[in-house]
Write an enzyme that holds these catalytic residues in place. Structure first.
Site, PDB file in Angstrom:
ATOM      1  N   VAL A 160       8.493  11.808   4.829  1.00 42.78           N
ATOM      2  CA  VAL A 160       7.941  12.504   3.663  1.00 42.78           C
ATOM      3  C   VAL A 160       6.546  12.991   4.047  1.00 42.78           C
ATOM      4  O   VAL A 160       5.748  12.235   4.609  1.00 42.78           O
ATOM      5  CB  VAL A 160       7.884  11.574   2.439  1.00 42.78           C
ATOM      6  CG1 VAL A 160       7.285  12.304   1.231  1.00 42.78           C
ATOM      7  CG2 VAL A 160       9.287  11.076   2.097  1.00 42.78           C
ATOM      8  N   ASN A 220       0.860  -1.187   0.000  1.00 43.17           N
ATOM      9  CA  ASN A 220       0.000   0.000   0.000  1.00 43.17           C
ATOM     10  C   ASN A 220       0.900   1.243   0.000  1.00 43.17           C
ATOM     11  O   ASN A 220       0.795   2.117   0.855  1.00 43.17           O
ATOM     12  CB  ASN A 220      -0.947  -0.020   1.208  1.00 43.17           C
ATOM     13  CG  ASN A 220      -2.053   1.029   1.077  1.00 43.17           C
ATOM     14  OD1 ASN A 220      -2.417   1.430  -0.023  1.00 43.17           O
ATOM     15  ND2 ASN A 220      -2.573   1.474   2.199  1.00 43.17           N
ATOM     16  N   LEU A 221       1.769   1.284  -0.984  1.00 41.65           N
ATOM     17  CA  LEU A 221       2.885   2.220  -0.976  1.00 41.65           C
ATOM     18  C   LEU A 221       2.465   3.665  -1.218  1.00 41.65           C
ATOM     19  O   LEU A 221       1.500   3.931  -1.933  1.00 41.65           O
ATOM     20  CB  LEU A 221       3.899   1.807  -2.057  1.00 41.65           C
ATOM     21  CG  LEU A 221       4.429   0.372  -1.940  1.00 41.65           C
ATOM     22  CD1 LEU A 221       5.434   0.102  -3.053  1.00 41.65           C
ATOM     23  CD2 LEU A 221       5.062   0.119  -0.576  1.00 41.65           C
ATOM     24  N   HIS A 253       7.561   5.568   0.788  1.00 36.80           N
ATOM     25  CA  HIS A 253       8.208   4.303   0.408  1.00 36.80           C
ATOM     26  C   HIS A 253       9.060   4.494  -0.848  1.00 36.80           C
ATOM     27  O   HIS A 253      10.163   3.966  -0.947  1.00 36.80           O
ATOM     28  CB  HIS A 253       7.157   3.228   0.108  1.00 36.80           C
ATOM     29  CG  HIS A 253       6.340   2.806   1.289  1.00 36.80           C
ATOM     30  ND1 HIS A 253       5.000   3.076   1.405  1.00 36.80           N
ATOM     31  CD2 HIS A 253       6.679   2.107   2.399  1.00 36.80           C
ATOM     32  CE1 HIS A 253       4.536   2.563   2.531  1.00 36.80           C
ATOM     33  NE2 HIS A 253       5.533   1.972   3.163  1.00 36.80           N
ATOM     34  N   LYS A 274       9.582   8.403  10.151  1.00 32.08           N
ATOM     35  CA  LYS A 274       8.257   8.564  10.770  1.00 32.08           C
ATOM     36  C   LYS A 274       8.078   7.512  11.861  1.00 32.08           C
ATOM     37  O   LYS A 274       7.546   7.791  12.921  1.00 32.08           O
ATOM     38  CB  LYS A 274       7.136   8.437   9.739  1.00 32.08           C
ATOM     39  CG  LYS A 274       5.756   8.604  10.391  1.00 32.08           C
ATOM     40  CD  LYS A 274       4.634   8.501   9.405  1.00 32.08           C
ATOM     41  CE  LYS A 274       4.370   7.080   8.982  1.00 32.08           C
ATOM     42  NZ  LYS A 274       3.833   6.230  10.086  1.00 32.08           N
ATOM     43  N   ARG A 310      -1.839   4.297   6.518  1.00 29.16           N
ATOM     44  CA  ARG A 310      -3.107   4.372   7.260  1.00 29.16           C
ATOM     45  C   ARG A 310      -3.835   5.696   7.038  1.00 29.16           C
ATOM     46  O   ARG A 310      -4.978   5.832   7.489  1.00 29.16           O
ATOM     47  CB  ARG A 310      -2.862   4.104   8.742  1.00 29.16           C
ATOM     48  CG  ARG A 310      -2.491   2.629   8.998  1.00 29.16           C
ATOM     49  CD  ARG A 310      -2.382   2.292  10.464  1.00 29.16           C
ATOM     50  NE  ARG A 310      -2.275   0.856  10.688  1.00 29.16           N
ATOM     51  CZ  ARG A 310      -1.131   0.220  10.952  1.00 29.16           C
ATOM     52  NH1 ARG A 310       0.009   0.879  10.991  1.00 29.16           N
ATOM     53  NH2 ARG A 310      -1.126  -1.087  11.160  1.00 29.16           N
TER      54      ARG A 310
END
Ligand code: PAF
Length: 291
Positions: free
Chosen positions: A178, A32-33, A37, A151, A189
């Protein structure tokens, strides 16, 4: 870009690269990039001639009532993004390839201390699952260097500690968070947020910045600073989990005298069904972030 699903295929490719002396940089993901990523993949390509990523939603790092079952699986779109970013090899195993026996019977890797505070306090099973799967992925991919986003700062330092403690020959590189244009840290999420919640979400970063600014102007009553931040978050609709100032490397609580120490503010808060996390270096205030 080549995609492989089994350890045998992965090993054959990695062995051939290692035999020809080509170092490997690795980006582990749960898919779920987003742009964060892709930034890690770009950094990986700068660090080594061969870049490998994994997509594996790791059941071991989710608690019983967490979002494992509904975690978004977007392999087609993820593959397109990784190919565009210049990745050489994608490893996308299924659960049986990583955990061939029942999870509760599998050997696990635990890092004490660092994993019992912050996210570890509210997600007690989480970091054991992360360190176990990352150890296994390192053994499978055999990278020279691996990239992790800042993060997830606590995850980054837990993995650094694990790698050092187990003498794993992998350099751990942290990459700046980012952010969206309004400051919200990119996260898989964020897709759980409604339009209304998405409008509120940047307040998490704004509150981190405001707290850092108060620290810079001399406030050292950490509990007052943290409570003010949690009140501000609750006022706009968050359900704060934690908001804490800690030492960046040890995650210990600072004393008021720790003025020059490398402190960081860590926050986790629920907005609807999304649990958002973020962090900010307090002393340097202007974080190395990427938009
Ligand atoms: O940060 C993540 O996406 C995961 O925790 C990781 C490092 C891929 C392990 O499953």
């Amino acid at each position: 870009m080549r995609t492989v699903h089994t350890l045998a295929e992965l090993r054959a490719q990695v062995t051939s690269w290692r035999q020809s002396g080509e170092p490997i940089a690795f980006v582990p993901t749960m898919g779920n990039l987003h742009r964060g990523h892709i930034h890690l993949v770009e950094r990986a390509r700068e660090r080594a001639p061969r870049a490998v990523a994994s997509i594996f939603v790791n059941p071991l790092q989710f608690g019983p009532h967490e979002d494992y079952a509904g975690y978004p699986q977007t392999l087609g779109e993820d593959s397109r993004q990784l190919e565009t970013a210049g990745l050489d090899l994608l490893f996308a195993p299924n659960v049986a390839a990583v955990y061939p026996r029942p999870l509760e019977e599998m050997t696990q890797v635990m890092v004490p201390g660092l994993t019992t505070v912050l996210c570890g306090a509210s997600r007690p099973l989480h970091f054991g699952g992360v360190t176990t799967v990352v150890t296994k992925l390192f053994n499978m991919v055999q990278p020279d260097v691996a990239m992790f986003g800042e993060k997830d700062w606590q995850q980054l330092i837990v993995i650094r500690r694990m790698t050092a403690d187990l003498n794993l020959p992998v350099e751990i590189v942290g990459a700046p968070t980012v952010r969206e244009a309004d400051g919200l840290a990119m996260s898989s999420r964020n897709g759980y947020l409604s339009a209304e919640q998405r409008a509120i979400a940047p307040t998490l970063y704004v509150t981190l910045q405001a707290t850092a600014e108060r620290w810079r102007t001399g406030e050292r009553d950490y509990v007052t600073l943290e409570n003010a931040a949690k009140t501000r978050l609750a006022a706009v609709g968050f359900r704060p989990d934690y908001f804490e100032i800690r030492h960046a490397d040890t995650l210990q609580r600072p004393t008021p005298e720790d003025t020059t120490a490398d402190l960081r503010i860590f926050a986790a808060a629920w907005l609807g069904r999304a649990r958002l996390i973020d962090n900010l270096a307090v002393a340097t205030f202007q974080e190395r972030s990427v938009n």
